[in-house]
Design a protein around this motif. Structure first.
Motif, PDB file in Angstrom:
ATOM      1  N   VAL A   5       0.802  -1.223   0.088  1.00 27.75           N
ATOM      2  CA  VAL A   5      -0.034  -0.106   0.029  1.00 27.75           C
ATOM      3  C   VAL A   5       0.781   1.199  -0.026  1.00 27.75           C
ATOM      4  CG1 VAL A   5      -1.745   1.184   1.225  1.00 27.75           C
ATOM      5  CG2 VAL A   5      -1.676  -1.152   1.421  1.00 27.75           C
ATOM      6  N   VAL A   6       0.620   2.134  -1.055  1.00 29.48           N
ATOM      7  CA  VAL A   6       1.339   3.416  -1.022  1.00 29.48           C
ATOM      8  C   VAL A   6       0.467   4.618  -1.143  1.00 29.48           C
ATOM      9  CG1 VAL A   6       2.991   4.874  -2.346  1.00 29.48           C
ATOM     10  CG2 VAL A   6       3.370   2.384  -2.225  1.00 29.48           C
ATOM     11  N   PHE A   7       0.548   5.658  -0.342  1.00 29.49           N
ATOM     12  CA  PHE A   7      -0.283   6.993  -0.502  1.00 29.49           C
ATOM     13  C   PHE A   7       0.615   8.043  -1.383  1.00 29.49           C
ATOM     14  CE2 PHE A   7      -2.022   4.906   2.985  1.00 29.49           C
ATOM     15  CZ  PHE A   7      -3.150   4.935   2.748  1.00 29.49           C
ATOM     16  N   PHE A   8      -0.042   8.780  -2.126  1.00 24.47           N
ATOM     17  CA  PHE A   8       0.653   9.736  -2.988  1.00 24.47           C
ATOM     18  C   PHE A   8      -0.121  11.250  -2.631  1.00 24.47           C
ATOM     19  CE2 PHE A   8       1.399   5.798  -5.275  1.00 24.47           C
ATOM     20  CZ  PHE A   8       2.654   5.867  -5.591  1.00 24.47           C
ATOM     21  N   LYS A   9       0.767  12.327  -2.593  1.00 20.51           N
ATOM     22  CA  LYS A   9       0.318  13.610  -2.869  1.00 20.51           C
ATOM     23  C   LYS A   9       0.780  14.256  -4.049  1.00 20.51           C
ATOM     24  CE  LYS A   9      -0.751  15.254   1.758  1.00 20.51           C
ATOM     25  NZ  LYS A   9      -1.105  16.197   2.683  1.00 20.51           N
ATOM     26  N   LEU A  10       0.130  14.720  -4.858  1.00 26.80           N
ATOM     27  CA  LEU A  10       0.554  15.406  -5.928  1.00 26.80           C
ATOM     28  C   LEU A  10       0.934  16.862  -5.763  1.00 26.80           C
ATOM     29  CD1 LEU A  10      -1.936  13.553  -8.505  1.00 26.80           C
ATOM     30  CD2 LEU A  10       0.425  12.608  -7.580  1.00 26.80           C
ATOM     31  N   ALA A  79       9.223   6.638 -12.524  1.00 32.48           N
ATOM     32  CA  ALA A  79       9.842   7.606 -12.949  1.00 32.48           C
ATOM     33  C   ALA A  79       8.609   8.864 -13.270  1.00 32.48           C
ATOM     34  CB  ALA A  79      10.201   7.556 -14.550  1.00 32.48           C
ATOM     35  N   TYR A  80       7.491   8.494 -13.710  1.00 28.90           N
ATOM     36  CA  TYR A  80       6.263   9.397 -13.837  1.00 28.90           C
ATOM     37  C   TYR A  80       5.860   9.856 -12.534  1.00 28.90           C
ATOM     38  CZ  TYR A  80       1.642  11.423 -14.659  1.00 28.90           C
ATOM     39  OH  TYR A  80       0.401  12.158 -14.610  1.00 28.90           O
ATOM     40  N   MET A  81       5.649   9.149 -11.565  1.00 25.41           N
ATOM     41  CA  MET A  81       5.120   9.475 -10.416  1.00 25.41           C
ATOM     42  C   MET A  81       6.111  10.403  -9.511  1.00 25.41           C
ATOM     43  SD  MET A  81       2.136   8.598 -10.133  1.00 25.41           S
ATOM     44  CE  MET A  81       1.662   9.052  -8.446  1.00 25.41           C
ATOM     45  N   ASP A  86       4.018  15.092  -4.917  1.00 27.15           N
ATOM     46  CA  ASP A  86       4.921  16.140  -4.008  1.00 27.15           C
ATOM     47  C   ASP A  86       5.370  15.501  -2.641  1.00 27.15           C
ATOM     48  OD1 ASP A  86       5.194  18.700  -3.065  1.00 27.15           O
ATOM     49  OD2 ASP A  86       3.478  18.883  -1.888  1.00 27.15           O
ATOM     50  N   GLY A  87       4.608  14.336  -2.412  1.00 26.59           N
ATOM     51  CA  GLY A  87       5.127  13.603  -1.283  1.00 26.59           C
ATOM     52  C   GLY A  87       4.486  12.057  -1.297  1.00 26.59           C
ATOM     53  N   VAL A  88       5.149  11.322  -0.738  1.00 30.33           N
ATOM     54  CA  VAL A  88       4.628   9.845  -0.531  1.00 30.33           C
ATOM     55  C   VAL A  88       4.600   9.365   0.905  1.00 30.33           C
ATOM     56  CG1 VAL A  88       6.735   8.962  -1.274  1.00 30.33           C
ATOM     57  CG2 VAL A  88       4.670   7.669  -1.843  1.00 30.33           C
ATOM     58  N   ALA A  89       3.630   8.719   1.529  1.00 30.24           N
ATOM     59  CA  ALA A  89       3.761   8.196   2.593  1.00 30.24           C
ATOM     60  C   ALA A  89       4.625   7.101   2.720  1.00 30.24           C
ATOM     61  CB  ALA A  89       2.316   7.960   3.219  1.00 30.24           C
TER      62      ALA A  89
END
Length: 96
Positions: A5-10, A79-81, A86-89
């Motif tokens: 599980v991964v969380f992304f802030k863009l 690479a895209y992400m 902006d951040g990743v948990a």
């Protein structure tokens, strides 16, 4: 089974940017044999503490997760992400 599980802030939190990143993640489905399940969800609350996307993937084993991590399709998504985020948990990997 291993769940990852991964969380992304863009950087760009617009609906269009979130959808583009969601699609990029979801498009891994069917392209990596070790990837048994993929679910990509976009946040609906939009609070300051919210992350924009969550990626939930499932694998038969830790070895399959390792193979996914170095797969060219996943590397392209990384690479895209890497540019879009902006951040990743910190990710969570657990037996399920």
């Amino acid at each position: 089974m291993i769940t990852h599980v991964v969380f992304f802030k863009l950087k760009d939190r617009s609906p269009e940017s979130v959808e583009q990143a969601r699609t990029k993640l979801q498009n891994m489905e069917g392209k990596i044999s070790e990837l048994l399940h993929i679910e990509v969800g976009a946040d609906v609350i939009h609070s300051e503490r919210s992350y924009d996307l969550v990626l939930i993937t499932k694998f038969n084993s830790l070895e399959d997760l390792k193979a996914y991590n170095v797969h060219p399709v996943h590397q392209d998504v990384l690479a895209y992400m890497g540019e879009a985020k902006d951040g990743v948990a910190p990710c969570v990997d657990f037996e399920s």
